[in-house]
Design an enzyme around this catalytic site. Structure first.
Site, PDB file in Angstrom:
ATOM      1  N   LYS A 102       0.840  -1.207   0.000  1.00 58.29           N
ATOM      2  CA  LYS A 102       0.000   0.000   0.000  1.00 58.29           C
ATOM      3  C   LYS A 102       0.872   1.252   0.000  1.00 58.29           C
ATOM      4  O   LYS A 102       2.074   1.174   0.295  1.00 58.29           O
ATOM      5  CB  LYS A 102      -0.905  -0.031   1.232  1.00 58.29           C
ATOM      6  CG  LYS A 102      -0.126  -0.039   2.544  1.00 58.29           C
ATOM      7  CD  LYS A 102      -0.995  -0.384   3.732  1.00 58.29           C
ATOM      8  CE  LYS A 102      -0.167  -0.353   5.006  1.00 58.29           C
ATOM      9  NZ  LYS A 102      -0.927  -0.827   6.172  1.00 58.29           N
TER      10      LYS A 102
ATOM     11  N   TYR B 115      15.462  30.272   8.628  1.00 59.56           N
ATOM     12  CA  TYR B 115      14.199  30.903   9.036  1.00 59.56           C
ATOM     13  C   TYR B 115      14.063  30.954  10.547  1.00 59.56           C
ATOM     14  O   TYR B 115      14.428  29.999  11.244  1.00 59.56           O
ATOM     15  CB  TYR B 115      13.006  30.106   8.489  1.00 59.56           C
ATOM     16  CG  TYR B 115      12.768  30.300   7.015  1.00 59.56           C
ATOM     17  CD1 TYR B 115      12.389  31.544   6.515  1.00 59.56           C
ATOM     18  CD2 TYR B 115      12.892  29.241   6.130  1.00 59.56           C
ATOM     19  CE1 TYR B 115      12.147  31.722   5.161  1.00 59.56           C
ATOM     20  CE2 TYR B 115      12.649  29.400   4.781  1.00 59.56           C
ATOM     21  CZ  TYR B 115      12.283  30.646   4.303  1.00 59.56           C
ATOM     22  OH  TYR B 115      12.037  30.812   2.970  1.00 59.56           O
TER      23      TYR B 115
HETATM   24  C1  LIG Z   1      -0.067  -1.755   6.773  1.00 60.50           C
HETATM   25  C2  LIG Z   1      -0.603  -2.967   7.382  1.00 60.50           C
HETATM   26  C3  LIG Z   1       0.238  -4.042   7.660  1.00 60.50           C
HETATM   27  C4  LIG Z   1       1.746  -3.971   7.541  1.00 60.50           C
HETATM   28  O1  LIG Z   1       2.237  -3.293   8.674  1.00 60.50           O
HETATM   29  P1  LIG Z   1       3.818  -3.116   8.953  1.00 60.50           P
HETATM   30  O2  LIG Z   1       3.859  -2.509  10.304  1.00 60.50           O
HETATM   31  O3  LIG Z   1       4.307  -2.173   7.907  1.00 60.50           O
HETATM   32  O4  LIG Z   1       4.417  -4.442   8.854  1.00 60.50           O
HETATM   33  C5  LIG Z   1      -0.348  -5.214   8.101  1.00 60.50           C
HETATM   34  N1  LIG Z   1      -1.685  -5.305   8.289  1.00 60.50           N
HETATM   35  C6  LIG Z   1      -2.518  -4.275   8.061  1.00 60.50           C
HETATM   36  C7  LIG Z   1      -3.976  -4.435   8.291  1.00 60.50           C
HETATM   37  C8  LIG Z   1      -2.017  -3.065   7.618  1.00 60.50           C
HETATM   38  O5  LIG Z   1      -2.837  -2.036   7.410  1.00 60.50           O
END
Ligand SMILES: *Cc1c(COP(=O)(O)O)cnc(C)c1O
Length: 360
Positions: free
Chosen positions: A35, A255
């Protein structure tokens, strides 16, 4: 074209990290989390690197799944948030994506759906994160409901751990116990573990594991480095020194004039800023690597530039490469100085960054 800020993605490291997942969970199927553009590493690139080796790909939503199949990826996609809107259902059915069902409204949409092939679904139970999922105590009732819908194919049961990265194990153990109690005797596969869960909790390595951040070589655990987990960082972000200045004692840098030089200081200006995804909240002292030496950020992060203190690296010159994170400087370290996590740095790179690849 010049290369100002580059993110070099080491696909061999990503493949290595998947092998590490398999070592931790040798009997589990792997649903790799790709994702958010594979946490900023390029979902299509990562999918191609791992396509034959993942059992499924976890994405947040339909658009992300479409991007992958349009690019020729064959691995089935799981939509972790399930339907965002009922209008997505015909396309999901036609594509045969796997849906997570986490809310009553989604069940209602599916109840009225007709599909020639059965729609593969995971049911998500809430065991304490209080974000997505049905109350775990209602698992049997949900099962009866799903079982009565011939248009659905139940793949299994999912929950998500809220604290698997933390040193304190109590909350996670309670979640695990609640999940196993809820699904006891119900048919279907089980999946619990994100990266932290699958490394730190052997009992969380169920039929499927769902690693994300560890594929990209960052440590998912508090108090344990990526190297200690056997992982190799897959993203190397670099820019360059574009100016070197000798600034007098008492002069303020950047800044807000927040940093005031306590002595005459040789400072370097590096061509990277929050407009590229370098974290704006990185504090003075956040390290960058120049000629393999860590030198500290001083002053505030600007949109296109940062300033660094070169007193510890007198040989630095204009044109030198500057590593912001990657080999020799874990993203986790930089994130900690910026009050965030490596995930956020990875996902935050903007489209001004040029992507390169190695290890293909
Ligand atoms: C993003 C996600 C993962 C992976 O999590 P990590 O901490 O990056 O290993 C697993 N399960 C779900 C439901 C997620 O949304």
């Amino acid at each position: 074209m010049t290369q100002r800020v580059t993110a070099t993605i080491d696909v061999a490291a990503i493949r290595h990290n998947l092998r590490v997942v398999r070592q931790y969970a040798p009997t589990s199927h792997v649903m790799g989390a790709l994702k958010a553009d594979a946490y900023g590493h390029g979902a299509v690139r990562v999918a191609h690197a791992l396509d034959a080796e993942l059992d499924a790909i976890a994405v947040a939503c339909l658009d992300e799944a479409v991007e992958l199949s349009d690019a020729g990826c064959q691995t089935p996609c799981v939509l972790l948030e399930g339907l965002i809107d009922r209008s997505e259902l015909p396309e999901v059915i036609a594509r045969r994506d796997r849906l997570v069902i986490h809310a009553p409204w989604q069940l209602d949409v599916l109840r009225r759906a007709s599909s020639e092939a059965r729609i593969p679904v995971w049911i998500k139970l809430d065991t304490g994160m209080n974000r997505l999922g049905f109350d775990a105590a209602r698992a049997s009732a949900i099962f009866a409901d799903v079982d009565a819908m011939p248009q659905l194919q139940l793949l299994g049961w999912m929950t998500h751990l809220a604290n698997a990265d933390a040193l304190d194990r109590e909350a996670t153990e309670a979640q695990l116990a609640q999940f196993f109690r809820a699904v006891e005797g119900l048919p279907g596969a089980r999946t619990v573990a994100n990266s932290a869960g699958l490394i730190a909790y052997p009992e969380a390595r169920q039929d499927w594991v769902r690693p994300g951040v560890m594929l990209y070589g960052a440590s998912p655990l508090e108090g344990r480095s990526a190297a200690q987990c056997g992982l190799r960082p897959a993203m190397d972000v670099c820019s360059r020194v574009i100016a070197i200045r000798e600034v007098s004692q008492g002069a303020a840098v950047g800044y807000g004039s927040e940093w005031v030089c306590s002595e005459p200081t040789r400072l370097g200006v590096v061509a990277v800023g929050y407009g590229d995804g370098y974290p704006r909240h990185a504090r003075a002292g956040t390290p960058v690597l120049i000629r393999s030496q860590r030198v500290p950020l001083i002053g505030r992060v600007s949109m296109d530039m940062i300033t660094v203190d070169l007193r510890g690296c007198p040989e630095a010159q204009v044109g030198d490469s500057v590593r912001l994170w990657g080999d020799g400087l874990p993203a986790e370290t930089v994130a900690e100085h910026a009050g965030t996590i490596a995930y956020d740095l990875f996902c935050g790179l903007t489209n001004r960054v040029r992507y390169l690849e190695r290890g293909a």
